[in-house]
Design a protein around this motif. Structure first.
Motif, PDB file in Angstrom:
ATOM      1  N   ALA A  44      21.492  11.186  11.039  1.00 45.71           N
ATOM      2  CA  ALA A  44      20.378  10.329  11.439  1.00 45.71           C
ATOM      3  C   ALA A  44      20.524   9.876  12.889  1.00 45.71           C
ATOM      4  O   ALA A  44      19.537   9.795  13.630  1.00 45.71           O
ATOM      5  N   LEU A  45      21.744   9.591  13.321  1.00 47.19           N
ATOM      6  CA  LEU A  45      21.971   9.259  14.722  1.00 47.19           C
ATOM      7  C   LEU A  45      21.627  10.447  15.622  1.00 47.19           C
ATOM      8  O   LEU A  45      21.026  10.285  16.686  1.00 47.19           O
ATOM      9  N   SER A  46      22.013  11.652  15.185  1.00 43.07           N
ATOM     10  CA  SER A  46      21.716  12.861  15.949  1.00 43.07           C
ATOM     11  C   SER A  46      20.225  13.030  16.172  1.00 43.07           C
ATOM     12  O   SER A  46      19.772  13.342  17.280  1.00 43.07           O
ATOM     13  N   THR A  47      19.443  12.815  15.114  1.00 39.97           N
ATOM     14  CA  THR A  47      17.992  12.972  15.203  1.00 39.97           C
ATOM     15  C   THR A  47      17.386  11.967  16.178  1.00 39.97           C
ATOM     16  O   THR A  47      16.538  12.315  17.009  1.00 39.97           O
ATOM     17  N   GLN A  48      17.830  10.724  16.090  1.00 37.89           N
ATOM     18  CA  GLN A  48      17.254   9.679  16.942  1.00 37.89           C
ATOM     19  C   GLN A  48      17.641   9.840  18.405  1.00 37.89           C
ATOM     20  O   GLN A  48      16.874   9.468  19.300  1.00 37.89           O
ATOM     21  N   LEU A  49      18.822  10.389  18.664  1.00 39.41           N
ATOM     22  CA  LEU A  49      19.309  10.538  20.035  1.00 39.41           C
ATOM     23  C   LEU A  49      19.088  11.945  20.591  1.00 39.41           C
ATOM     24  O   LEU A  49      19.363  12.202  21.757  1.00 39.41           O
ATOM     25  N   ASN A  50      18.607  12.857  19.739  1.00 36.70           N
ATOM     26  CA  ASN A  50      18.384  14.247  20.121  1.00 36.70           C
ATOM     27  C   ASN A  50      19.669  14.890  20.647  1.00 36.70           C
ATOM     28  O   ASN A  50      19.702  15.503  21.713  1.00 36.70           O
ATOM     29  N   VAL A  51      20.739  14.712  19.896  1.00 32.63           N
ATOM     30  CA  VAL A  51      22.013  15.341  20.199  1.00 32.63           C
ATOM     31  C   VAL A  51      22.516  15.998  18.921  1.00 32.63           C
ATOM     32  O   VAL A  51      22.019  15.737  17.831  1.00 32.63           O
ATOM     33  N   SER A  52      23.498  16.853  19.058  1.00 35.89           N
ATOM     34  CA  SER A  52      24.100  17.503  17.896  1.00 35.89           C
ATOM     35  C   SER A  52      25.597  17.203  17.911  1.00 35.89           C
ATOM     36  O   SER A  52      26.326  17.714  18.751  1.00 35.89           O
ATOM     37  N   LEU A  75       0.826  -1.207   0.000  1.00 36.64           N
ATOM     38  CA  LEU A  75       0.000   0.000   0.000  1.00 36.64           C
ATOM     39  C   LEU A  75       0.860   1.257   0.000  1.00 36.64           C
ATOM     40  O   LEU A  75       0.636   2.186  -0.775  1.00 36.64           O
ATOM     41  N   ASP A  76       1.838   1.281   0.889  1.00 35.40           N
ATOM     42  CA  ASP A  76       2.641   2.496   1.036  1.00 35.40           C
ATOM     43  C   ASP A  76       3.931   2.157   1.763  1.00 35.40           C
ATOM     44  O   ASP A  76       4.187   1.007   2.134  1.00 35.40           O
ATOM     45  N   PHE A  77       4.731   3.184   1.988  1.00 34.79           N
ATOM     46  CA  PHE A  77       6.091   3.027   2.481  1.00 34.79           C
ATOM     47  C   PHE A  77       6.336   4.090   3.543  1.00 34.79           C
ATOM     48  O   PHE A  77       6.179   5.283   3.267  1.00 34.79           O
ATOM     49  N   ILE A  78       6.671   3.681   4.776  1.00 36.90           N
ATOM     50  CA  ILE A  78       6.892   4.616   5.872  1.00 36.90           C
ATOM     51  C   ILE A  78       8.350   4.562   6.300  1.00 36.90           C
ATOM     52  O   ILE A  78       8.940   3.491   6.443  1.00 36.90           O
ATOM     53  N   ARG A  79       8.919   5.723   6.524  1.00 35.61           N
ATOM     54  CA  ARG A  79      10.307   5.838   6.951  1.00 35.61           C
ATOM     55  C   ARG A  79      10.427   5.578   8.457  1.00 35.61           C
ATOM     56  O   ARG A  79       9.621   6.051   9.251  1.00 35.61           O
ATOM     57  N   LYS A  80      11.463   4.823   8.841  1.00 37.66           N
ATOM     58  CA  LYS A  80      11.812   4.686  10.249  1.00 37.66           C
ATOM     59  C   LYS A  80      12.653   5.884  10.673  1.00 37.66           C
ATOM     60  O   LYS A  80      13.415   6.417   9.872  1.00 37.66           O
ATOM     61  N   PRO A  81      12.607   6.281  11.966  1.00 41.16           N
ATOM     62  CA  PRO A  81      11.649   5.843  12.987  1.00 41.16           C
ATOM     63  C   PRO A  81      10.268   6.410  12.714  1.00 41.16           C
ATOM     64  O   PRO A  81      10.132   7.452  12.079  1.00 41.16           O
ATOM     65  N   ILE A  82       9.255   5.745  13.203  1.00 41.76           N
ATOM     66  CA  ILE A  82       7.873   6.074  12.892  1.00 41.76           C
ATOM     67  C   ILE A  82       7.481   7.452  13.424  1.00 41.76           C
ATOM     68  O   ILE A  82       7.763   7.796  14.564  1.00 41.76           O
ATOM     69  N   ASP A  83       6.844   8.238  12.557  1.00 42.96           N
ATOM     70  CA  ASP A  83       6.184   9.476  12.968  1.00 42.96           C
ATOM     71  C   ASP A  83       4.719   9.127  13.215  1.00 42.96           C
ATOM     72  O   ASP A  83       3.994   8.761  12.286  1.00 42.96           O
ATOM     73  N   ASN A  84       4.281   9.207  14.481  1.00 34.76           N
ATOM     74  CA  ASN A  84       2.930   8.749  14.835  1.00 34.76           C
ATOM     75  C   ASN A  84       1.835   9.471  14.057  1.00 34.76           C
ATOM     76  O   ASN A  84       0.858   8.862  13.611  1.00 34.76           O
TER      77      ASN A  84
END
Length: 340
Positions: free
Chosen positions: A261-269, A99-108
């Protein structure tokens, strides 16, 4: 009557993340599968009217699973949930009937919008953080932590592959990341596949933020360098400076996208050091020794990228000292809990 929902992913951490993203108001009964073979059995048992399907899995991956569903005309609506977000990956799966394609990590919110779009769910967007089997714990076993690290890197690997695919206009085959916690002097055993190449070149870049530090290396077989110059459409594939430029360009794409991508998932810069050419035409052991001799225990993540159409392969190696491992896991769990 509850809707049978199947979550198919080889990562237990990813399965929990997906279960927590399912809206609370959606009356579902959830089943789990660790690979495509298990998923097909569940579908045949009536446990998967709707399936959330990963792509990169052992035994039977997402492509093979989707092909089997189409071939056997199984009654299942498939939504792909993957870290591999290359346009060709999406096109291939949609062409086979997804049906479709969702990127990880999931946006609720995006998940709820998509479910509404296909008439699957029409309620509110509240995610189900209360599912007992989807709770995440800071007191996890070593295997559970390695699984979480692997999923963290799986998402980052997909972003890097997407950027490289755009640069080279080629489909990048993505592996299941190999994650090991080892003594630094055992690293050569953990990446034995790379050692099949007698002569390699490596580019290194350090990174640090919020007590999390590490080193990223891109390792190239010297036999592939000329082919990469051709793909980048540089003028003279035999020019030594152009070969060096190709190594640096590909390394910057891979490392930059992966760390972002690691920065986004861990909320670090992360702060990045300038890329350094560790060496050309040398054995892997001698290149790595200079980078890790200052650490006693490390988490080594090996990602073996390949471009099968060109018979080219190269590796991205992420190295984290033991002092950073606990911080990585804690931030990952906290971010997942906060986003639920």
């Amino acid at each position: 009557m509850s809707t049978p929902v199947l979550i198919c992913d080889d990562s237990g951490f990813a399965r929990k993340q997906m279960a927590r993203s399912i809206p609370d108001g959606w009356d579902v009964s959830i089943s789990y599968a660790e690979n495509g073979q298990e998923a097909l059995e569940c579908i045949r048992q009536g446990k998967g009217d709707i399936m959330f399907l990963d792509l990169n899995m052992p035994i039977m991956d997402g492509y093979q699973t989707m092909e089997a569903i189409r071939k056997d005309d199984l009654p299942c609506l498939v939504i792909v949930v993957s870290g591999d977000v290359q346009p060709e990956a999406r096109e291939r799966m949609v062409a086979m009937g997804a049906l479709d394609f969702i990127r990880k990590p999931i946006d609720n919110d995006k998940l709820t919008t998509l479910l509404k779009q296909y008439g699957i769910y029409d309620g509110e967007a509240t995610a189900s953080s209360r599912r007992a089997d989807a709770r995440l714990s800071h007191a996890a076993s070593q295997d559970e932590r390695l699984d979480a690290y692997r999923e963290l890197v799986n998402v980052a690997m997909g972003r890097a592959g997407e950027n490289l695919a755009k640069l080279l206009n080629e489909f990048i085959d993505l592996p299941i990341p190999n994650v090991n916690v080892i003594e630094s002097n055992e690293l050569h055993m953990a990446i034995a596949e790379i050692n099949h190449n007698d002569s390699v070149s490596a580019v290194s870049k350090g990174f640090v933020s919020a007590g999390i530090n590490g080193e990223a290396l891109v390792i190239f077989s010297d036999a592939n360098t000329a082919d990469m110059v051709r793909m980048l459409q540089y003028d003279d594939e035999g020019d030594e400076l152009l070969q060096l430029e190709a190594l640096m360009d590909v390394s910057n794409i891979l490392i930059g996208a992966c760390l972002n991508a690691l920065s986004t998932q861990l909320n670090v810069s992360f702060s990045h050091s300038h890329p350094i050419l560790l060496g050309r035409n040398r054995g892997l052991d001698s290149l790595l020794h200079d980078s890790i001799s200052r650490w006693t225990k490390i988490m080594a993540v090996e990602i073996a990228y390949s471009i099968k159409s060109r018979d080219i392969s190269f590796d991205l190696l992420l190295l984290f000292p033991d002092s950073a491992m606990e911080k990585v896991y804690t931030r990952l769990v906290d971010m997942t809990e906060n986003n639920a």
